[in-house]
Design a protein around this motif. Structure first.
Motif, PDB file in Angstrom:
ATOM      1  N   THR A 114      47.158 -66.430  27.278  1.00  0.00           N
ATOM      2  CA  THR A 114      45.945 -66.862  27.991  1.00  0.00           C
ATOM      3  C   THR A 114      44.720 -66.754  27.102  1.00  0.00           C
ATOM      4  O   THR A 114      43.777 -67.552  27.201  1.00  0.00           O
ATOM      5  N   PHE A 115      44.722 -65.764  26.219  1.00  0.00           N
ATOM      6  CA  PHE A 115      43.595 -65.560  25.301  1.00  0.00           C
ATOM      7  C   PHE A 115      43.911 -66.089  23.900  1.00  0.00           C
ATOM      8  O   PHE A 115      43.229 -65.742  22.930  1.00  0.00           O
ATOM      9  N   ASP A 116      44.947 -66.939  23.786  1.00  0.00           N
ATOM     10  CA  ASP A 116      45.326 -67.547  22.507  1.00  0.00           C
ATOM     11  C   ASP A 116      45.706 -66.526  21.450  1.00  0.00           C
ATOM     12  O   ASP A 116      45.528 -66.769  20.246  1.00  0.00           O
ATOM     13  N   VAL A 117      46.239 -65.381  21.879  1.00  0.00           N
ATOM     14  CA  VAL A 117      46.739 -64.403  20.910  1.00  0.00           C
ATOM     15  C   VAL A 117      48.192 -64.730  20.633  1.00  0.00           C
ATOM     16  O   VAL A 117      49.078 -64.449  21.434  1.00  0.00           O
ATOM     17  N   ARG A 118      48.444 -65.345  19.487  1.00  0.00           N
ATOM     18  CA  ARG A 118      49.817 -65.691  19.111  1.00  0.00           C
ATOM     19  C   ARG A 118      50.436 -64.663  18.167  1.00  0.00           C
ATOM     20  O   ARG A 118      51.656 -64.546  18.105  1.00  0.00           O
ATOM     21  N   HIS A 119      49.573 -63.960  17.432  1.00  0.00           N
ATOM     22  CA  HIS A 119      50.051 -62.893  16.549  1.00  0.00           C
ATOM     23  C   HIS A 119      49.079 -61.715  16.635  1.00  0.00           C
ATOM     24  O   HIS A 119      47.868 -61.910  16.732  1.00  0.00           O
ATOM     25  N   MET A 120      49.630 -60.518  16.603  1.00  0.00           N
ATOM     26  CA  MET A 120      48.799 -59.316  16.619  1.00  0.00           C
ATOM     27  C   MET A 120      49.350 -58.299  15.629  1.00  0.00           C
ATOM     28  O   MET A 120      50.562 -58.149  15.477  1.00  0.00           O
ATOM     29  N   LEU A 121      48.409 -57.610  14.975  1.00  0.00           N
ATOM     30  CA  LEU A 121      48.721 -56.481  14.104  1.00  0.00           C
ATOM     31  C   LEU A 121      47.975 -55.283  14.684  1.00  0.00           C
ATOM     32  O   LEU A 121      46.747 -55.229  14.629  1.00  0.00           O
ATOM     33  N   SER A 122      48.710 -54.353  15.285  1.00  0.00           N
ATOM     34  CA  SER A 122      48.086 -53.288  16.064  1.00  0.00           C
ATOM     35  C   SER A 122      48.550 -51.917  15.601  1.00  0.00           C
ATOM     36  O   SER A 122      49.708 -51.734  15.218  1.00  0.00           O
ATOM     37  N   THR A 123      47.618 -50.957  15.680  1.00  0.00           N
ATOM     38  CA  THR A 123      47.923 -49.568  15.363  1.00  0.00           C
ATOM     39  C   THR A 123      47.266 -48.675  16.398  1.00  0.00           C
ATOM     40  O   THR A 123      46.078 -48.836  16.692  1.00  0.00           O
ATOM     41  N   ILE A 124      48.033 -47.748  16.956  1.00  0.00           N
ATOM     42  CA  ILE A 124      47.495 -46.748  17.879  1.00  0.00           C
ATOM     43  C   ILE A 124      47.543 -45.396  17.184  1.00  0.00           C
ATOM     44  O   ILE A 124      48.595 -44.974  16.706  1.00  0.00           O
ATOM     45  N   MET A 125      46.403 -44.719  17.143  1.00  0.00           N
ATOM     46  CA  MET A 125      46.283 -43.448  16.440  1.00  0.00           C
ATOM     47  C   MET A 125      46.155 -42.294  17.429  1.00  0.00           C
ATOM     48  O   MET A 125      45.379 -42.373  18.383  1.00  0.00           O
ATOM     49  N   GLN A 126      46.905 -41.247  17.202  1.00  0.00           N
ATOM     50  CA  GLN A 126      46.776 -40.025  17.998  1.00  0.00           C
ATOM     51  C   GLN A 126      45.494 -39.313  17.601  1.00  0.00           C
ATOM     52  O   GLN A 126      45.241 -39.085  16.417  1.00  0.00           O
ATOM     53  N   GLU A 127      44.654 -38.941  18.582  1.00  0.00           N
ATOM     54  CA  GLU A 127      43.396 -38.262  18.311  1.00  0.00           C
ATOM     55  C   GLU A 127      43.467 -36.800  18.774  1.00  0.00           C
ATOM     56  O   GLU A 127      44.313 -36.446  19.589  1.00  0.00           O
ATOM     57  N   PRO A 128      42.558 -35.959  18.280  1.00  0.00           N
ATOM     58  CA  PRO A 128      42.604 -34.535  18.644  1.00  0.00           C
ATOM     59  C   PRO A 128      42.371 -34.264  20.127  1.00  0.00           C
ATOM     60  O   PRO A 128      42.890 -33.281  20.656  1.00  0.00           O
ATOM     61  N   MET A 129      41.602 -35.098  20.824  1.00  0.00           N
ATOM     62  CA  MET A 129      41.354 -34.867  22.242  1.00  0.00           C
ATOM     63  C   MET A 129      42.636 -35.077  23.036  1.00  0.00           C
ATOM     64  O   MET A 129      43.374 -36.039  22.799  1.00  0.00           O
ATOM     65  N   ASP A 130      42.883 -34.204  23.990  1.00  0.00           N
ATOM     66  CA  ASP A 130      44.115 -34.218  24.766  1.00  0.00           C
ATOM     67  C   ASP A 130      44.309 -35.556  25.474  1.00  0.00           C
ATOM     68  O   ASP A 130      43.468 -35.971  26.271  1.00  0.00           O
ATOM     69  N   GLY A 131      45.439 -36.226  25.174  1.00  0.00           N
ATOM     70  CA  GLY A 131      45.784 -37.467  25.861  1.00  0.00           C
ATOM     71  C   GLY A 131      45.065 -38.699  25.368  1.00  0.00           C
ATOM     72  O   GLY A 131      45.355 -39.812  25.827  1.00  0.00           O
TER      73      GLY A 131
END
Length: 323
Positions: A114-131
């Motif tokens: 729907t938003f024309d995202v055909r390719h994505m390069l994503s990274t999720i980083m764990q941070e010091p704050m809980d959760g």
């Protein structure tokens, strides 16, 4: 990775840490996403944070696209297998093509296309704050232009620096606003606490009896109407700051329990003015000033102007202080 890559990455990192110390939150993320475009070829990008367990977006900066890109994603977030992958393997960079048959899923067809995202390069980083986790997603519109392994490698190299620079940027904002016996925090407009000093967390726990990751909705509603918020044990001052909330909390003092007019009278009288001078400055009668002071003395349990002046000087501010 060749010498040209190394030179461009080195320049980017110098700008990253320099800007983290100089720019306001929000603007810092926006500008660094723009500069990231000189290293990685993408059409638009998102940089934000979330509560991982609930997949609840807490803060968001979007470049070249509407924030609805991720606000509406939360409708399908629990069924997004690409998010499943990135959350299972934090601190690593992933592409849509890493998920088998991802383009046949509901999340891809009902949301990302729907938003024309055909390719994505994503990274999720764990941070010091809980959760709390932070993430950066880079998006391409052209189906024939996927991200390369070389681009994945560069992003993987940069992500720990981007995460750390954002923490430094937020902490720098708090350090500039902190005074003794007070706590400061940076929050999203929805009340999610993004960074805080230790005294701030302790003051909130004293007020509510438990650790607080998000400010109560009633508190935000009250401040929208009345400004600063007064609880049972603390006062929180709010300031809008570059798309965020900058907060200062301090313990409630006896003077804070006075009415606004009584606080004005107490401040002026303790500052050395006479009854008549206080009356003239506030546009009320000297007799009204005397009645206010009688009630003030009774409420505070004091009997002299010297005692009132001592209370004010010890940090019991009878007027609000801007920050």
């Amino acid at each position: 990775m060749d010498n040209s890559d190394i030179a461009r990455i080195s320049h980017f990192l110098l700008e990253l840490y320099r800007n983290a110390q100089q720019m306001e939150p929000g603007r810092f993320q926006h500008d660094m996403l723009q500069q990231l475009g000189q290293l990685l070829d993408y059409d638009y990008a998102v940089w934000g944070g979330a509560q991982a367990a609930e997949r609840q977006i807490t803060d968001l900066v979007v470049l070249n696209q509407s924030p609805e890109l991720l606000i509406r994603w939360q409708e399908v977030g629990q069924q997004d297998s690409f998010c499943d992958l990135t959350l299972r393997h934090l601190n690593r960079s992933w592409m849509f093509d890493d998920v088998l048959n991802y383009r046949n899923t509901l999340a891809y067809n009902e949301h990302w296309r729907t938003f024309d995202v055909r390719h994505m390069l994503s990274t999720i980083m764990q941070e010091p704050m809980d959760g709390y986790v932070s993430f950066i997603g880079l998006c391409n519109v052209d189906p024939s232009r996927p991200f390369s392994e070389h681009e994945r490698q560069i992003k993987q190299l940069l992500m720990p620096h981007l995460s750390e620079a954002l923490r430094l940027n937020r902490q720098q904002t708090l350090d500039l606003s902190t005074e003794d016996n007070e706590g400061t925090a940076l929050a999203s407009p929805q009340g999610w606490i993004l960074a805080s000093s230790a005294p701030f967390a302790a003051l909130l726990q004293e007020e509510w009896g438990s650790a607080i990751r998000r400010l109560p909705a009633t508190l935000l509603d009250d401040t929208a109407t009345y400004g600063d918020w007064c609880g049972r044990r603390i006062i929180i001052q709010f300031r809008r700051f570059s798309g965020h909330l900058l907060l200062r909390a301090r313990p409630l003092t006896p003077l804070d329990r006075l009415s606004p007019r009584a606080q004005e009278v107490a401040q002026l009288y303790a500052g050395g003015l006479s009854h008549k001078e206080v009356a003239r400055q506030l546009g009320i009668s000297p007799e009204t000033v005397r009645k206010h002071l009688a009630r003030i003395y009774a409420q505070l349990g004091i009997a002299s102007k010297a005692s009132l002046a001592r209370l004010v000087s010890l940090g019991g501010r009878a007027t609000k202080r801007e920050f």
